[in-house]
Design an enzyme around this catalytic site. Structure first.
Site, PDB file in Angstrom:
ATOM      1  N   CYS A 131      91.623  48.623  54.140  1.00  0.00           N
ATOM      2  CA  CYS A 131      91.764  50.072  54.285  1.00  0.00           C
ATOM      3  C   CYS A 131      92.661  50.633  53.183  1.00  0.00           C
ATOM      4  CB  CYS A 131      92.328  50.433  55.655  1.00  0.00           C
ATOM      5  SG  CYS A 131      92.463  52.233  55.880  1.00  0.00           S
ATOM      6  N   CYS A 134      95.264  53.334  54.330  1.00  0.00           N
ATOM      7  CA  CYS A 134      96.428  52.757  55.010  1.00  0.00           C
ATOM      8  C   CYS A 134      97.333  52.022  54.024  1.00  0.00           C
ATOM      9  CB  CYS A 134      95.985  51.830  56.136  1.00  0.00           C
ATOM     10  SG  CYS A 134      95.196  52.712  57.525  1.00  0.00           S
TER      11      CYS A 134
END
Length: 180
Positions: A131, A134
């Site tokens: 991700c 993130c």
């Protein structure tokens, strides 16, 4: 010695993984809690029963009960957040970034350990789960908290090596004659 058991189980073709596993767990500049929390959170993120079992056994020798639970919490919350934030990013419509996630994430605000340690574990798990949003978010918080790029890189190296260990051992188990 659980890390030793994992190293000994790796096949000859994974010599680099074996050497790297020994290196990232024995020469780290991270604090003991940062190191073993990262290793444990990453093991959980791999979903490999063997790696989780071996790492958890050894991590328990180095982590307090609170830190052990927080590392598990980092893996759990990132299993959810990495899917959500990766998906909203990959859709390509920035409107999704402005919408409230409406997902409970209270552990991030009160993880039970130092915030920087928890953020480091979340970053490492986010690397395994792929991700980018993130990774950017956790790296920014870590840099603002004073963690150096070199220490952040260590967590990324741990994530890479623990993931490679899990992938190799799970593949070998699937390819073994007993599994066929």
């Amino acid at each position: 010695m659980s890390i030793d058991a994992l190293k000994n189980a790796l096949p000859a073709y994974a010599k680099d993984t074996k050497l790297n596993l020994g290196s990232v767990t024995s020469t780290s500049q991270l604090t003991e809690q940062q190191l073993w929390g990262t290793v444990l959170a990453c093991a959980l993120a791999t979903r490999s029963s063997r790696v989780i079992t071996e790492v958890a056994e050894e991590a328990a020798d180095y982590l307090s009960a609170e830190a052990f639970e927080a590392a598990k919490g980092a893996a759990s919350i990132m299993a959810m957040n990495n899917v959500y934030y990766r998906a909203t990013h990959l859709i390509g419509d920035e409107t999704y970034a402005t919408l409230p996630a409406k997902l409970r994430m209270s552990i991030i605000g009160k993880p039970g350990v130092e915030k920087a340690d928890f953020e480091l574990w979340c970053l490492a798990v986010s690397a395994i789960n792929g991700c980018g949003r993130c990774l950017e978010s956790h790296e920014k918080v870590l840099r603002e908290s004073g963690l150096s790029r070199e220490l952040i890189q260590e967590a990324l190296r741990i994530a890479a090596v623990v993931n490679a260990t899990a992938a190799t051992l799970d593949a070998e188990a699937a390819l073994s004659p007993a599994a066929v």
